[in-house]
Design an enzyme around this catalytic site. Structure first.
Site, mmCIF file in Angstrom:
data_model
loop_
_atom_site.group_PDB
_atom_site.id
_atom_site.type_symbol
_atom_site.label_atom_id
_atom_site.label_comp_id
_atom_site.label_asym_id
_atom_site.label_seq_id
_atom_site.Cartn_x
_atom_site.Cartn_y
_atom_site.Cartn_z
ATOM 1 N N MET A 30 24.107 8.656 2.650
ATOM 2 C CA MET A 30 23.998 9.949 3.309
ATOM 3 C C MET A 30 24.292 9.826 4.812
ATOM 4 O O MET A 30 24.913 10.713 5.407
ATOM 5 C CB MET A 30 22.596 10.541 3.076
ATOM 6 C CG MET A 30 22.443 11.951 3.590
ATOM 7 S SD MET A 30 23.658 13.070 2.865
ATOM 8 C CE MET A 30 22.686 13.851 1.591
ATOM 9 N N GLU A 63 0.810 -1.224 0.000
ATOM 10 C CA GLU A 63 0.000 0.000 0.000
ATOM 11 C C GLU A 63 0.839 1.268 0.000
ATOM 12 O O GLU A 63 0.393 2.300 -0.490
ATOM 13 C CB GLU A 63 -0.969 0.010 1.192
ATOM 14 C CG GLU A 63 -2.100 -1.008 1.086
ATOM 15 C CD GLU A 63 -1.718 -2.389 1.592
ATOM 16 O OE1 GLU A 63 -0.531 -2.598 1.962
ATOM 17 O OE2 GLU A 63 -2.603 -3.274 1.621
ATOM 18 N N LYS A 68 -17.577 -0.816 6.071
ATOM 19 C CA LYS A 68 -18.068 -1.821 5.117
ATOM 20 C C LYS A 68 -19.590 -1.803 5.005
ATOM 21 O O LYS A 68 -20.142 -1.910 3.908
ATOM 22 C CB LYS A 68 -17.586 -3.208 5.570
ATOM 23 C CG LYS A 68 -17.809 -4.289 4.543
ATOM 24 C CD LYS A 68 -17.101 -5.578 4.936
ATOM 25 C CE LYS A 68 -17.209 -6.604 3.806
ATOM 26 N NZ LYS A 68 -16.487 -7.834 4.123
ATOM 27 N N GLN A 104 -8.908 -6.202 11.965
ATOM 28 C CA GLN A 104 -8.352 -5.154 11.086
ATOM 29 C C GLN A 104 -8.971 -3.779 11.327
ATOM 30 O O GLN A 104 -9.120 -2.983 10.407
ATOM 31 C CB GLN A 104 -8.462 -5.562 9.609
ATOM 32 C CG GLN A 104 -7.600 -6.783 9.313
ATOM 33 C CD GLN A 104 -7.437 -7.084 7.842
ATOM 34 O OE1 GLN A 104 -8.342 -6.831 7.048
ATOM 35 N NE2 GLN A 104 -6.293 -7.634 7.480
HETATM 36 C C1 LIG Z 1 12.149 5.693 5.515
HETATM 37 C C2 LIG Z 1 13.444 6.343 5.884
HETATM 38 N N1 LIG Z 1 14.261 5.741 6.778
HETATM 39 C C3 LIG Z 1 15.444 6.317 7.102
HETATM 40 C C4 LIG Z 1 15.823 7.512 6.561
HETATM 41 C C5 LIG Z 1 17.144 8.175 6.949
HETATM 42 N N2 LIG Z 1 18.026 8.227 5.787
HETATM 43 C C6 LIG Z 1 18.150 9.340 5.024
HETATM 44 S S1 LIG Z 1 19.159 9.123 3.718
HETATM 45 C C7 LIG Z 1 19.495 7.549 4.179
HETATM 46 C C8 LIG Z 1 20.432 6.696 3.372
HETATM 47 C C9 LIG Z 1 19.929 6.406 2.010
HETATM 48 O O1 LIG Z 1 20.733 5.409 1.446
HETATM 49 P P1 LIG Z 1 20.673 5.043 -0.086
HETATM 50 O O2 LIG Z 1 19.263 4.813 -0.518
HETATM 51 O O3 LIG Z 1 21.602 3.941 -0.357
HETATM 52 O O4 LIG Z 1 21.116 6.404 -0.787
HETATM 53 P P2 LIG Z 1 22.518 7.177 -0.794
HETATM 54 O O5 LIG Z 1 22.500 8.159 0.315
HETATM 55 O O6 LIG Z 1 23.601 6.150 -0.643
HETATM 56 O O7 LIG Z 1 22.539 7.850 -2.127
HETATM 57 C C10 LIG Z 1 18.805 7.205 5.345
HETATM 58 C C11 LIG Z 1 18.908 5.896 6.022
HETATM 59 C C12 LIG Z 1 14.909 8.109 5.664
HETATM 60 N N3 LIG Z 1 15.155 9.287 5.087
HETATM 61 N N4 LIG Z 1 13.762 7.488 5.320
#
Ligand SMILES: Cc1ncc(C[n+]2csc(CCOP(=O)(O)OP(=O)(O)O)c2C)c(N)n1
Length: 582
Positions: A477, A49, A161, A112
């Protein structure tokens, strides 16, 4: 004509002109799925979803029309909470329909059951539990009206429902009657005149264009204002494409990972003309050090934005397009539009541009790929109307920095909430809205693993997209922050060098999978992806884990403390306040 509540709901969506909706059925919403078989509306069956919600967002971003998602109660409703919140933060018009346990069972912890209206109250522009089927056409009409007018946002309708099975007498309301909801669209003429006067006095003005420009279809008006006054424009993450990057007055993205010139021009400005922007902390840095000498003109359709972060000198509530058009007239009327000599300021901006361009150290033989180079090469092989969608992380920032945006609504990303997993489903929704355009999702390996299963949806529903995974094996990041601010103590950020096998995974989902390890392979892979239009393509680009996003304004610092790429600019510190203002 007698209809069931379920039939009335689907007929109401048809009356609203809905062509496509995204969703997944279940017990509580079963009655509403039945009339879909006989409806003109295309339903795209998702695998999760969250995917339905992001697809609806991608659809709305690109089409400018509300995205529609429908899911069942309980866990399905909670699964779609993230996209609802995402849409709320980025002002995306959505209508989300959730099934609910029978009205008579609410409050009994029925199977649910969850309090969907309660859970989503603070992340919807409006939400409502339907209590009688007779109300359905009115509630649907109001939902679309609220989602799309004023500051757009998500509206949720929760339908029990038994109400879906109840009979009602069909009608379609000719108008919407919401006495408490009348968004102001026309800016106050006196305030607009005041704004024109401030502009005419300013020696160092900057237009701070936000996502509201795109929502208000104000790109042409913005261009007219900029060209008339000769004022430079920064485009925030949510406004990339609202003003063409190739335009001489375009400064690009400001903020934490913006470019030096955009950040510093705002910081040194004596006037910020904020148009549909919200002084987000990622733009301002430390608020009490932000643009200390600037007077503020703030235009926004949402009165709650004015003064929320920074008190404006001239607040104007109104629709960005209408207000900018009036502002253009007011500027022309004032002293025939004459502007002061801004030569020294414009020269300084050009000096900054030359001295501190956003760039990266070139690739070294034997090293993994440079993510920035991959993005630039995809961009160079793409037509200007190509739609780019990203996840959240380094790859998102590189895309905003290195993709040259020329047209509005060509960049789709999760700005406010920063939702990993956004890219793949949002790209599918974008492609559903614009089947004739190419849609590239530029994703991180971490993000991709969160929602990649929607590529099965893309295959089965024949909505082909192209995915470039910038695969650095890390949650990049977060790794960057641990490297820079936690003494290189890498805690739980390494994913895996070998797993998953993205090529096999892509193939198992009906897509073409390609792996790229060396720079010579980049262009052939992009060319191959561009030639394939009958299915989705996934390219696993093996990028350098050590690469970091620069410039960077570290969290908690002011925008005077821009850290540039030490590999390029040969310094590890900051620019210490930048250059002198004239
Ligand atoms: C749902 C969610 N969980 C955690 C984060 C924290 N967060 C921000 S950027 C990131 C890393 C992203 O990694 P990746 O998709 O490999 O991208 P990159 O930064 O390596 O380009 C995280 C864990 C977030 N923004 N969203």
């Amino acid at each position: 004509m007698k209809l069931t509540g379920a039939q009335a709901l689907i007929k109401s969506l048809e009356m609203e002109g809905v062509e496509v909706m995204f969703g997944l059925p279940g017990g509580a919403i079963l009655p509403v799925y039945d009339p879909i078989i006989d409806s003109s509306i295309r339903h795209v069956l998702v695998r999760h979803e969250q995917g339905a919600g992001h697809m609806a967002e991608g659809y709305a971003h690109v089409s400018g029309r509300p995205g529609v998602a429908m899911v069942t109660s309980g866990p399905a409703a909670t699964n779609i909470v993230t996209p609802i919140c995402d849409a709320y933060m980025d002002s995306i018009p959505l209508v989300v329909i959730t099934g609910q346990v029978p009205y008579t069972a609410i409050g009994t912890d029925a199977f649910q059951e969850c309090d969907t209206v309660g859970i989503t109250r603070s992340i919807t522009k409006h939400n409502e539990l339907i209590t009688t089927a007779q109300d359905i056409p009115r509630i649907v009409r109001e939902a679309f009206h609220i989602a799309t007018t004023g500051r757009p946002g998500p509206v949720l309708i929760d339908i029990p429902k038994d109400i879906a099975n109840q009979e009602m007498e069909w009608y379609w309301p000719t108008s919407v009657n919401l006495p408490g909801y009348k968004p102001t669209t026309k800016g106050h003429p006196r305030q607009i005149k005041e704004a024109a006067k401030l502009i005419a006095k300013s020696k160092r003005p900057v237009i701070y264009a936000g996502g509201g420009i795109l929502k208000a279809h104000a790109a042409d008006a913005l261009r007219e204002l900029a060209e008339l006054t000769g004022i430079h424009v920064v485009t925030t993450l949510m406004a990339r494409g609202a003003f063409p990057d190739s335009h001489d007055l375009c400064l690009g993205m400001p903020g934490m990972h913006g470019n030096y010139t955009a950040i510093t021009a705002m910081q040194k400005a004596d006037l910020l003309i904020a148009l549909g922007s919200r002084f987000d902390d990622r733009v301002t840095g430390k608020v009490n050090g932000f643009a200390p000498d600037a007077k503020i003109i703030h235009v926004d359709i949402d009165p709650a934005e004015l003064g929320k972060v920074r008190n404006p000198d001239v607040p104007i509530v109104g629709d960005c397009r209408q207000v900018i058009e009036e502002l253009v007239k007011a500027v022309k009327a004032l002293d025939e539009g004459k502007q002061p000599d801004r030569g020294p300021w414009n020269r300084l901006i050009n000096e900054w541009r030359e001295r501190y361009p956003t760039t990266y150290a070139p690739h070294k033989e034997g090293d993994p790929l440079k993510p920035q180079q991959v993005i630039q090469m995809i961009n160079e092989s793409a037509s200007p109307d190509t739609i780019v969608v990203t996840g959240v992380g380094q790859h998102q920032m590189y895309t905003s920095q290195y993709w040259k945006f020329e047209q509005p609504n060509t960049f789709v990303n999760s700005g406010g909430l920063g939702t990993m997993g956004f890219a793949v489903p949002a790209a599918i929704g974008a492609k559903a809205a614009a089947p004739d355009k190419t849609v590239w999702a530029i994703d991180g390996d971490g993000c991709f693993q969160m929602t990649a299963q929607e590529l099965v949806t893309s295959t089965v529903a024949e909505i082909p997209i192209k995915v470039a995974i910038l695969n650095n094996s890390y949650l990049g990041m977060v790794r960057q922050w641990q490297e820079m601010f936690y003494d290189e103590r890498y805690s739980e950020v390494f994913l895996s060098k070998d797993y998953p096998d993205y090529v096999k995974w892509a193939e198992s989902m009906g897509c073409v999978g390609i792996r790229v390890d060396s720079p010579e392979e980049i262009q052939p892979a992009i060319d191959k992806a561009n030639e394939i239009n009958d299915r989705s393509v996934v390219i696993d680009f093996r990028t350098d884990q050590r690469e970091k996003v620069f410039p960077m304004v570290p969290a908690g610092k002011t925008n005077d403390d821009v850290v540039l790429d030490p590999e390029v600019f040969g310094q590890t510190g900051t620019t210490e306040g930048g250059m002198e203002t004239p």
